[in-house]
Scaffold this active site. Structure first.
Site, PDB file in Angstrom:
ATOM      1  N   LYS A 108       0.877  -1.178   0.000  1.00  0.00           N
ATOM      2  CA  LYS A 108       0.000   0.000   0.000  1.00  0.00           C
ATOM      3  C   LYS A 108       0.911   1.225   0.000  1.00  0.00           C
ATOM      4  CE  LYS A 108      -4.119   1.667   2.439  1.00  0.00           C
ATOM      5  NZ  LYS A 108      -4.929   1.978   1.266  1.00  0.00           N
TER       6      LYS A 108
HETATM    7  C1  LIG Z   1      -6.368  -0.054  -3.865  1.00  0.00           C
HETATM    8  C2  LIG Z   1      -7.121  -0.588  -2.693  1.00  0.00           C
HETATM    9  N1  LIG Z   1      -7.705  -1.793  -2.777  1.00  0.00           N
HETATM   10  C3  LIG Z   1      -8.391  -2.317  -1.751  1.00  0.00           C
HETATM   11  C4  LIG Z   1      -8.521  -1.639  -0.555  1.00  0.00           C
HETATM   12  C5  LIG Z   1      -9.273  -2.254   0.582  1.00  0.00           C
HETATM   13  O1  LIG Z   1      -8.397  -2.581   1.621  1.00  0.00           O
HETATM   14  P1  LIG Z   1      -8.877  -2.606   3.135  1.00  0.00           P
HETATM   15  O2  LIG Z   1     -10.075  -3.470   3.206  1.00  0.00           O
HETATM   16  O3  LIG Z   1      -7.727  -3.168   3.871  1.00  0.00           O
HETATM   17  O4  LIG Z   1      -9.177  -1.201   3.519  1.00  0.00           O
HETATM   18  C6  LIG Z   1      -7.928  -0.380  -0.422  1.00  0.00           C
HETATM   19  C7  LIG Z   1      -8.025   0.371   0.818  1.00  0.00           C
HETATM   20  O5  LIG Z   1      -7.148   0.348   1.629  1.00  0.00           O
HETATM   21  C8  LIG Z   1      -7.203   0.151  -1.508  1.00  0.00           C
HETATM   22  O6  LIG Z   1      -6.640   1.344  -1.420  1.00  0.00           O
END
Ligand SMILES: Cc1ncc(COP(=O)(O)O)c(C=O)c1O
Length: 310
Positions: free
Chosen positions: A157
């Site tokens: 991330k």
């Molecule tokens: C690109 C992306 N995909 C998926 C998610 C979903 O992740 P999470 O459920 O950990 O927030 C996020 C958010 O963090 C994201 O930025």
């Protein structure tokens, strides 16, 4: 977004207006930062952070993939976050930890730049709106493909990678939609700009696999378990673009949007163009889990300790 009084920065609590960095901060120029999005909810037992330890573990993994060690332990960041929430007197809030390459040598080798850390908290409504959570949202398939492992690291991330989501988001808003769904480099459904995707067809719930360029979402994992616990079959598999339009139901999961139904894709109604029964059931149990009303998921909650009065 409502601001807070204080931010935690490199081990200190500082006033919101004093949380500043140098303009030559490496991350500002080259995107060399990793972050998390986390939510804390008001529960009967007090403020609870949803899957806090899992988010901090992902932060560490994201950093590792970009050759960074966390400058504070996960436990130190966890405790600082607890204190930050108490200091700002929030009952529920969004939490944003960021680990970034700071001011140091300029150029593309970041390895001599200091690794810094901050955590901010603020009150933040669901990313696709309260109304979106209730009635669902409309999306288009983006003309941008989701970053692939050929050139970046979908599993991390990392801040710089979000230019991909920013372009897809702008494109979707400018063309009259609320969200974009990105396909991976092979043309399979990958994810939204900040959400994972679930497709419901004939009572089976499917979601793209880790190999489809997705972020390994914490809410994805939670909803996969909830779906199974509700007795539905859950399959991780490649999903073709057309399956979105032909699904009975589609929903999106993510910390920012929580669980938001998708009711239209590329101007085609999904099912009855309203949130379907499976989506509603999963959404309800997910909502109960984050708000401490589902004892079977109590271990997902990290309660913020209330300071004792002396
Ligand atoms: C690109 C992306 N995909 C998926 C998610 C979903 O992740 P999470 O459920 O950990 O927030 C996020 C958010 O963090 C994201 O930025």
């Amino acid at each position: 977004m409502s601001t807070a009084d204080q931010i935690w920065m490199n081990g200190e609590f500082v006033a919101w207006d004093d949380a500043k960095v140098h303009v030559l901060t490496h991350a500002m120029h080259y995107g060399t930062a990793v972050f998390e999005g986390i939510r804390a909810y008001e529960t009967e037992g007090g403020t609870a952070i949803f899957r806090h330890q899992d988010h901090l573990a992902r932060l560490e993994k994201s950093a590792k993939l970009y050759y960074m060690d966390l400058p504070f332990s996960k436990e130190q960041i966890r405790e600082a976050t607890h204190e930050l929430i108490v200091r700002n007197a929030f009952k529920s809030c969004y939490i944003r930890p960021l680990v970034f390459r700071g001011h140091g040598p300029m150029g593309l080798n970041p390895l001599e730049n200091p690794v810094e850390a901050m955590v901010a908290v603020w009150e933040w409504a669901p990313y696709l709106g309260e109304e979106g959570k209730v009635n669902g949202v409309r999306a288009r398939v983006s003309s941008y493909r989701r970053i692939s492992a050929d050139s970046l690291i979908p599993h991390s991330k990392a801040s710089g990678q979000y230019l991909n989501s920013v372009l897809a988001k702008i494109e979707s808003i400018k063309s009259g939609y609320q969200e974009a769904i990105l396909l991976d480099d092979l043309g399979h459904v990958s994810e939204g700009t900040g959400e994972n995707v679930f497709v419901v067809k004939d009572g089976v719930v499917s979601t793209p696999p880790q190999t489809a360029g997705i972020l390994d979402g914490i809410n994805r994992k939670s909803c996969m378990q909830i779906v199974r616990d509700l007795g539905y079959e859950l399959v991780e598999r490649d999903i073709a673009r057309a399956e979105l339009a032909l699904a009975d139901e589609v929903f999106l999961t993510g910390t920012a949007c929580e669980l938001t139904p998708l009711v239209e894709i590329d101007d085609i109604a999904i099912g009855a163009s309203e949130p379907g029964p499976v989506t509603r059931q999963v959404q309800q149990l997910f909502d109960d889990a984050v708000r401490g009303r589902a004892p079977q998921y109590a271990e997902w909650l990290d309660l913020v300790p209330v300071p004792s009065r002396t």
